[in-house]
Design a protein around this motif. Structure first.
Motif, PDB file in Angstrom:
ATOM      1  N   ASP A 212     -31.787 -44.088  -0.843  1.00 27.07           N
ATOM      2  CA  ASP A 212     -31.620 -43.159   0.686  1.00 27.07           C
ATOM      3  C   ASP A 212     -32.799 -42.437   0.815  1.00 27.07           C
ATOM      4  N   GLY A 213     -33.843 -42.378  -0.140  1.00 32.07           N
ATOM      5  CA  GLY A 213     -35.039 -41.719   0.032  1.00 32.07           C
ATOM      6  C   GLY A 213     -35.154 -40.571  -0.764  1.00 32.07           C
ATOM      7  N   VAL A 214     -34.246 -40.176  -1.859  1.00 29.05           N
ATOM      8  CA  VAL A 214     -34.593 -38.978  -2.442  1.00 29.05           C
ATOM      9  C   VAL A 214     -35.570 -39.278  -3.315  1.00 29.05           C
ATOM     10  N   ALA A 215     -36.470 -38.307  -3.631  1.00 26.95           N
ATOM     11  CA  ALA A 215     -37.546 -38.404  -4.558  1.00 26.95           C
ATOM     12  C   ALA A 215     -36.779 -38.506  -6.169  1.00 26.95           C
ATOM     13  N   PRO A 216     -37.452 -38.960  -6.863  1.00 22.29           N
ATOM     14  CA  PRO A 216     -37.040 -39.167  -8.310  1.00 22.29           C
ATOM     15  C   PRO A 216     -36.789 -37.655  -8.864  1.00 22.29           C
ATOM     16  N   ASP A 217     -37.992 -36.832  -8.843  1.00 22.84           N
ATOM     17  CA  ASP A 217     -37.934 -35.523  -9.288  1.00 22.84           C
ATOM     18  C   ASP A 217     -36.939 -34.347  -8.516  1.00 22.84           C
ATOM     19  N   LYS A 218     -36.230 -34.892  -7.280  1.00 19.26           N
ATOM     20  CA  LYS A 218     -35.335 -34.088  -6.614  1.00 19.26           C
ATOM     21  C   LYS A 218     -34.075 -34.658  -6.927  1.00 19.26           C
ATOM     22  N   LEU A 219     -33.608 -35.346  -7.608  1.00 22.58           N
ATOM     23  CA  LEU A 219     -32.483 -36.109  -7.834  1.00 22.58           C
ATOM     24  C   LEU A 219     -31.449 -35.184  -8.022  1.00 22.58           C
ATOM     25  N   TYR A 220     -31.698 -34.074  -8.939  1.00 25.68           N
ATOM     26  CA  TYR A 220     -30.585 -33.439  -9.684  1.00 25.68           C
ATOM     27  C   TYR A 220     -30.912 -31.921  -8.912  1.00 25.68           C
ATOM     28  N   PRO A 221     -29.493 -31.375  -8.643  1.00 26.26           N
ATOM     29  CA  PRO A 221     -28.145 -31.706  -8.680  1.00 26.26           C
ATOM     30  C   PRO A 221     -27.873 -32.797  -7.880  1.00 26.26           C
ATOM     31  N   LEU A 222     -27.430 -33.823  -8.356  1.00 24.41           N
ATOM     32  CA  LEU A 222     -27.017 -34.985  -7.300  1.00 24.41           C
ATOM     33  C   LEU A 222     -26.113 -34.557  -5.979  1.00 24.41           C
ATOM     34  N   ASP A 223     -26.450 -34.905  -4.950  1.00 24.55           N
ATOM     35  CA  ASP A 223     -25.567 -34.843  -3.906  1.00 24.55           C
ATOM     36  C   ASP A 223     -24.635 -36.085  -3.774  1.00 24.55           C
ATOM     37  N   MET A 224     -23.350 -35.767  -4.298  1.00 21.20           N
ATOM     38  CA  MET A 224     -22.515 -36.904  -4.590  1.00 21.20           C
ATOM     39  C   MET A 224     -21.932 -37.306  -3.133  1.00 21.20           C
ATOM     40  N   ASP A 225     -21.782 -36.477  -2.355  1.00 19.82           N
ATOM     41  CA  ASP A 225     -21.436 -36.799  -0.931  1.00 19.82           C
ATOM     42  C   ASP A 225     -21.965 -37.668  -0.254  1.00 19.82           C
ATOM     43  N   ARG A 226     -23.757 -37.651  -0.198  1.00 19.85           N
ATOM     44  CA  ARG A 226     -24.385 -38.541   0.118  1.00 19.85           C
ATOM     45  C   ARG A 226     -24.425 -39.987  -0.850  1.00 19.85           C
TER      46      ARG A 226
END
Length: 374
Positions: free
Chosen positions: A208-222
């Motif tokens: 969905d376009g999230v950058a690898p270094d911005k993964l956490y905390p995971l947006d689990m709803d998304r």
């Protein structure tokens, strides 16, 4: 606490439980431990002072089969010969047994191979694992980010997409294609047991376009929104063996699997290819239970296990990747294609966050269980 089902994903090819050759040690580690003389100077991974642990007993616990045999052949047996310690083995790892031993101050397991999320949950005053003694364990050659307060990595592998090369003449190249059922129709196999950890959730966010270094905390709803979008194309495996079979039979057109299982399927003739682009980096852990009777000997075992030669041999025997940055295992062409520490593969992979998963494990397990049932 993390389910034992979780660790079954970390075993190489067909892992049975320890058979008649297993040593069920009972109280083998009980009593007063002989005083260990591990020598002077800083610790050096892969070494132990000759005869330093004569009269000591170390019980090593892992998951059985090919993987545990590899651990013993690569590290356990040579450690015993070099140190003079008696090295026993037991298994499979059961977290309830670790807890019972620690709670009752009756610890008979000295070094335990565990899931890294479980290990992370056991660090600290209320946890079940001792802090790692850096005076005895040299972690200088362990890749960055893989050492916890109470564990070191046991090995590392990839959580990787494999795709049917005959089904897709135009090869999918990553998570975006895994989630694109219009351009790449077909069944996707993912883990479907009642346990959670790194995997499809990170993949959904990366797609969905999230950058690898911005993964956490995971947006689990998304993440769940994306997973819901391909639900009709999902099929589920509950064991590593089943994931491998789904590839070998062609039942899954794409499959998110542990790299050891993917390697085994392709070695058996499946015409599938791995996608290392944004594959997930996963590790197992080694730790020492609190109240262990001979912690110095246990830490010395771990220090020896982390050595260059030991890690090279472990990879050669099991197909999983080493946790010593100087290790250069000798592998055939196919083995090299699944060596996640090879620079051309490693630079594509995405690290996973065991600490985040440990902190959120209970709530996310409840949500995942409900989703599976829904």
């Amino acid at each position: 606490m993390s389910s034992p089902k979780r660790m079954r994903r970390a075993v190489a090819s067909s892992l049975a439980l320890l058979g008649a050759g297993a040593l069920l040690v009972g109280c083998a580690s009980g009593g007063t431990a002989p005083k260990a003389d591990l020598g002077s100077g800083p610790a050096k991974a892969g070494t132990v002072k000759e005869g330093a642990l004569q009269g000591s007993t170390v019980t090593f616990v892992s998951w059985g089969g090919v993987f545990q045999k590899g651990q013993m052949d690569a590290a356990g047996k040579p450690f015993a010969k070099a140190s003079g310690a008696t090295v026993l083995e037991d298994g499979p790892t059961e977290y309830a047994k670790v807890k019972a031993q620690v709670d009752n101050n009756a610890v008979t397991w000295d070094v335990v191979d565990t899931d890294i999320i479980w290990a992370q949950k056991q660090c600290g005053d209320k946890g079940l694992l001792m802090p790692i003694d850096k005076k005895i364990i040299d972690t200088s050659k362990v890749p960055d980010g893989l050492v916890g307060d109470c564990y070191v990595p046991a090995m590392q592998y990839g959580y990787v997409i494999l795709y049917n090369a005959k089904k897709y003449p135009t090869a999918p190249t990553g998570w975006k294609d895994f989630f694109d059922t219009q351009k790449f129709p077909g069944k996707r196999a993912i883990a479907g047991f009642e346990d959670v950890g790194p995997g499809i959730y990170e993949g959904a966010l990366l797609a969905d376009g999230v950058a690898p270094d911005k993964l956490y905390p995971l947006d689990m709803d998304r993440a769940y929104k994306s997973i819901d979008g391909i639900r009709s194309s999902l099929i589920y495996w509950k064991t590593g063996a089943e994931s491998q079979q789904m590839i070998e039979s062609g039942e899954a057109d794409m499959a998110l699997v542990w790299s050891g299982r993917g390697y085994a399927a392709v070695k058996n003739g499946a015409d599938y290819k791995p996608i290392w682009n944004q594959a997930l980096q996963i590790t197992e852990a080694l730790g020492v239970p609190k109240n262990a009777k001979n912690p110095d000997a246990a830490f010395a075992f771990i220090n020896y296990y982390l050595g260059k030669e030991q890690q090279e041999k472990l990879t050669e025997l099991t197909s999983y990747s080493p946790v010593n940055t100087e290790a250069e295992p000798k592998l055939d062409a196919l083995g090299k294609e699944y060596l996640t520490t090879a620079p051309e593969i490693a630079k594509q992979m995405v690290p996973t966050d065991a600490k985040w998963w440990a902190e959120n494990y209970d709530s996310e397990l409840e949500r995942w269980t409900k989703w599976l049932q829904g």
